[in-house]
Design a protein around this motif. Structure first.
Motif, PDB file in Angstrom:
ATOM      1  N   GLY A 109      22.682 -15.631  28.062  1.00  0.00           N
ATOM      2  CA  GLY A 109      22.284 -15.260  29.423  1.00  0.00           C
ATOM      3  C   GLY A 109      20.776 -15.407  29.544  1.00  0.00           C
ATOM      4  O   GLY A 109      20.187 -16.422  29.160  1.00  0.00           O
ATOM      5  N   HIS A 110      20.138 -14.357  30.029  1.00  0.00           N
ATOM      6  CA  HIS A 110      18.693 -14.366  30.249  1.00  0.00           C
ATOM      7  C   HIS A 110      17.902 -14.340  28.935  1.00  0.00           C
ATOM      8  O   HIS A 110      16.722 -14.724  28.914  1.00  0.00           O
ATOM      9  CB  HIS A 110      18.365 -13.125  31.078  1.00  0.00           C
ATOM     10  N   TYR A 156      10.923 -10.826  30.010  1.00  0.00           N
ATOM     11  CA  TYR A 156      11.821  -9.674  30.115  1.00  0.00           C
ATOM     12  C   TYR A 156      12.898  -9.659  29.035  1.00  0.00           C
ATOM     13  O   TYR A 156      13.601 -10.647  28.830  1.00  0.00           O
ATOM     14  CB  TYR A 156      12.510  -9.529  31.474  1.00  0.00           C
ATOM     15  N   GLU A 177      16.433  -8.653  45.050  1.00  0.00           N
ATOM     16  CA  GLU A 177      15.739  -8.596  43.766  1.00  0.00           C
ATOM     17  C   GLU A 177      16.437  -9.531  42.782  1.00  0.00           C
ATOM     18  O   GLU A 177      17.621  -9.802  42.896  1.00  0.00           O
ATOM     19  CB  GLU A 177      15.759  -7.166  43.189  1.00  0.00           C
ATOM     20  N   TYR A 178      15.705  -9.997  41.783  1.00  0.00           N
ATOM     21  CA  TYR A 178      16.307 -10.720  40.667  1.00  0.00           C
ATOM     22  C   TYR A 178      17.098  -9.732  39.793  1.00  0.00           C
ATOM     23  O   TYR A 178      16.717  -8.566  39.674  1.00  0.00           O
ATOM     24  CB  TYR A 178      15.230 -11.373  39.800  1.00  0.00           C
ATOM     25  N   TYR A 219      17.135  -9.630  36.596  1.00  0.00           N
ATOM     26  CA  TYR A 219      16.293  -9.109  35.510  1.00  0.00           C
ATOM     27  C   TYR A 219      15.389  -7.989  36.020  1.00  0.00           C
ATOM     28  O   TYR A 219      15.072  -7.035  35.287  1.00  0.00           O
ATOM     29  CB  TYR A 219      15.473 -10.234  34.851  1.00  0.00           C
ATOM     30  N   ALA A 220      14.958  -8.092  37.284  1.00  0.00           N
ATOM     31  CA  ALA A 220      14.091  -7.048  37.842  1.00  0.00           C
ATOM     32  C   ALA A 220      14.877  -5.760  38.079  1.00  0.00           C
ATOM     33  O   ALA A 220      14.351  -4.658  37.888  1.00  0.00           O
ATOM     34  CB  ALA A 220      13.443  -7.538  39.135  1.00  0.00           C
ATOM     35  N   ASP A 241      17.403  -4.871  36.226  1.00  0.00           N
ATOM     36  CA  ASP A 241      17.573  -4.351  34.871  1.00  0.00           C
ATOM     37  C   ASP A 241      16.303  -3.612  34.422  1.00  0.00           C
ATOM     38  O   ASP A 241      16.365  -2.510  33.866  1.00  0.00           O
ATOM     39  CB  ASP A 241      17.887  -5.523  33.933  1.00  0.00           C
ATOM     40  N   ARG A 292      18.677 -12.247  43.982  1.00  0.00           N
ATOM     41  CA  ARG A 292      18.045 -13.567  43.842  1.00  0.00           C
ATOM     42  C   ARG A 292      18.596 -14.288  42.611  1.00  0.00           C
ATOM     43  O   ARG A 292      18.927 -13.645  41.611  1.00  0.00           O
ATOM     44  CB  ARG A 292      16.526 -13.419  43.689  1.00  0.00           C
ATOM     45  N   ASN A 341      18.910 -15.892  39.268  1.00  0.00           N
ATOM     46  CA  ASN A 341      18.209 -15.838  37.993  1.00  0.00           C
ATOM     47  C   ASN A 341      18.365 -17.188  37.299  1.00  0.00           C
ATOM     48  O   ASN A 341      19.422 -17.788  37.355  1.00  0.00           O
ATOM     49  CB  ASN A 341      18.874 -14.756  37.119  1.00  0.00           C
ATOM     50  N   ASP A 342      17.303 -17.686  36.660  1.00  0.00           N
ATOM     51  CA  ASP A 342      17.412 -18.927  35.909  1.00  0.00           C
ATOM     52  C   ASP A 342      16.958 -18.682  34.483  1.00  0.00           C
ATOM     53  O   ASP A 342      15.771 -18.451  34.256  1.00  0.00           O
ATOM     54  CB  ASP A 342      16.547 -20.004  36.547  1.00  0.00           C
ATOM     55  N   PRO A 343      17.851 -18.664  33.486  1.00  0.00           N
ATOM     56  CA  PRO A 343      19.291 -18.922  33.585  1.00  0.00           C
ATOM     57  C   PRO A 343      20.043 -17.741  34.185  1.00  0.00           C
ATOM     58  O   PRO A 343      19.440 -16.697  34.409  1.00  0.00           O
ATOM     59  CB  PRO A 343      19.689 -19.091  32.117  1.00  0.00           C
ATOM     60  N   ASP A 344      21.338 -17.932  34.425  1.00  0.00           N
ATOM     61  CA  ASP A 344      22.175 -16.840  34.926  1.00  0.00           C
ATOM     62  C   ASP A 344      21.983 -15.606  34.038  1.00  0.00           C
ATOM     63  O   ASP A 344      21.936 -15.718  32.814  1.00  0.00           O
ATOM     64  CB  ASP A 344      23.648 -17.271  34.905  1.00  0.00           C
ATOM     65  N   PHE A 345      21.843 -14.439  34.662  1.00  0.00           N
ATOM     66  CA  PHE A 345      21.511 -13.244  33.891  1.00  0.00           C
ATOM     67  C   PHE A 345      22.639 -12.838  32.943  1.00  0.00           C
ATOM     68  O   PHE A 345      22.397 -12.219  31.914  1.00  0.00           O
ATOM     69  CB  PHE A 345      21.162 -12.095  34.832  1.00  0.00           C
ATOM     70  N   GLY A 346      23.867 -13.145  33.343  1.00  0.00           N
ATOM     71  CA  GLY A 346      24.990 -12.856  32.452  1.00  0.00           C
ATOM     72  C   GLY A 346      25.603 -11.485  32.648  1.00  0.00           C
ATOM     73  O   GLY A 346      26.535 -11.110  31.942  1.00  0.00           O
ATOM     74  N   MET A 347      25.074 -10.698  33.592  1.00  0.00           N
ATOM     75  CA  MET A 347      25.639  -9.382  33.907  1.00  0.00           C
ATOM     76  C   MET A 347      25.565  -9.192  35.417  1.00  0.00           C
ATOM     77  O   MET A 347      24.572  -9.573  36.037  1.00  0.00           O
ATOM     78  CB  MET A 347      24.827  -8.254  33.250  1.00  0.00           C
TER      79      MET A 347
END
Lengths: 279, 279
Positions: free
Chosen positions: A53-54, A85, B203-204, B206-207, B209, B236, B238-244
């Motif tokens: 993932g990220h 992150y 929000e992204y 990751y943000a 999280d 928003r 995420n690049d790559p996909d955050f996965g959650m």
């Protein structure tokens, strides 16, 4: 401090995002150029190239790699590969798992790695250092950043140190957005008596202002020696115009917190990012 | 509670960004339609329409307007006009300037206004309430949000209340990003024994999280009764996909904090945003 063979050994791990292999190759080639006397060995832990993932591998994988390198008495310094992150998600009792091998070491990185720099500094484990990371090789003039980081790690070459701050002062350095998220946790840095250097990139002005609200209204900041502002690059366009520059914003919050604003300093998300050993 | 003429008087102020006049006009027209018995008077403080850079007037102007309306014993409720950042910059001793007139009142808003809802709830001043604001008239089906807010303020019509949570439980509700910036300050909400409802927008992953890291590792959260998740809209890419998913993220941090995750709730940055009176 070099290990018993007189060679400095540095271990690279990626607690946040993964390092592209091409970046590691470029760093290795650059090391061959500038340390041709064999005084330095840089080991890229395979975890640097994991991707899930990220992140550069799962939380467990990133935690294990960090602990392995940090606890290895044959490694003199831990060099964080890249921000972006993820460091906040390492295992909650991370610091309890750091043994004697983790103490006599430097830990070098910035941006998202501020989470670990703060946690280490707060607990007096090793020496947290704010400065360039392997990923910086991909920046324009990035080799200079890599040279600066490695010369400081290998021989404490002070040419790369941040020099605008009072040399006798204790100091720490953080990304504004990252510090805003650390400041209320048990891994907040010890700020008492320290100069707090700040930098950021790619944020809206209102978001910088909001992060400074979180930082400067936290009681931990009241006892710091003052705030210095590094470079704030690629500020996103606010609609409407925010009406204050990043320096205006920092001065505003310093005034509200009754903390001295000590001017500009020489750190940032760029190849000129100087080295700030925490104290 | 209505004032002595039996009419409910509501004062609108804008501690964050300004309210477009057209939105105020549309709200006023809607009020004429649904409260045609004269049981309600809504007063838009002229400050709502001020604009200075990002904000609805300077910090001093926004502070003065809020204090004027909050301290006015002839006004039954303070309705916040619009979010968008700015409430954190009201004067540092704001709450010390709230007198007896400010205590027997509701304060209704959400998003950036969470800063004031938290500060009021923490100090036991009046009743902080998370719910629709005048700006919501500009959303699709926004009149329903306005009706819900006003019917609750005027007659405590419980049709608009958030109803997924245990009705006997104390509760608070916040935007995730805003709460992440409040949690380490002296205006952090009192969470002990409360259900903490969360929502966010734009929000992204990751943000989100990272914000949940700031919230869920703050010791104030350990004593809450549990976390419920409202709507997280317009995440928003995420690049790559955050996965959650956002719900995965909230569950992850609840597990780490050993705080019960209590499922979804009916709040969000939308016209369906239900009313959550804090306790």
């Amino acid at each position: 401090m070099a290990n018993k063979q007189g060679k400095k050994r540095i271990g690279v791990v990626a607690p946040s995002r993964c390092l592209p292999k091409a970046a590691a190759t470029a760093v290795a080639r650059h090391i061959d150029d500038i340390f041709d006397d064999g005084s330095l060995e840089v080991f890229f832990h395979p975890q640097c190239f994991h991707s899930e993932g990220h992140f550069a591998g799962s939380d467990a994988v990133r935690t294990a790699a960090f602990l392995e390198v940090a606890n290895d008495p044959g490694i003199d310094a831990v060099w964080f590969a890249r921000g972006g992150y993820g460091a906040a998600r390492l295992v909650h009792d991370l610091y309890d798992r750091l043994g004697p091998g983790a103490r006599d070491k430097e830990y070098l990185g910035y941006s998202d790695l501020g989470v670990l720099l703060a946690g280490l500094q707060r607990r007096g484990i090793g020496r947290a250092v704010h400065g360039p990371m392997p990923i910086d090789i991909t920046r324009e003039n990035g080799e200079a950043a890599i040279t600066r980081a490695l010369r400081w790690l290998v021989s404490k070459d002070d040419a790369g140190l941040e020099k605008t701050a009072d040399p006798s002062a204790m100091r720490v350095a953080f990304n504004i957005t990252v510090l805003a998220h650390i400041i209320g946790t048990s891994s907040a840095p010890e700020l008492s008596g320290r100069i707090l250097m700040l930098e950021d990139i790619d944020e809206y002005a209102y978001a910088l202002d909001r992060s400074l609200y979180a930082i400067m209204t936290n009681q931990a900041v009241a006892s710091c020696a003052g705030v210095m502002l590094g470079r704030i690059s690629e500020v996103r366009e606010n609609d409407p115009d925010f009406g204050m520059t990043p320096e205006d914003i920092v001065q505003y919050w310093c005034e509200r917190a009754r903390v001295p604003y000590l001017g500009r300093c020489d750190i940032g998300h760029d190849a000129d990012n100087k080295i700030v050993p925490f104290s």
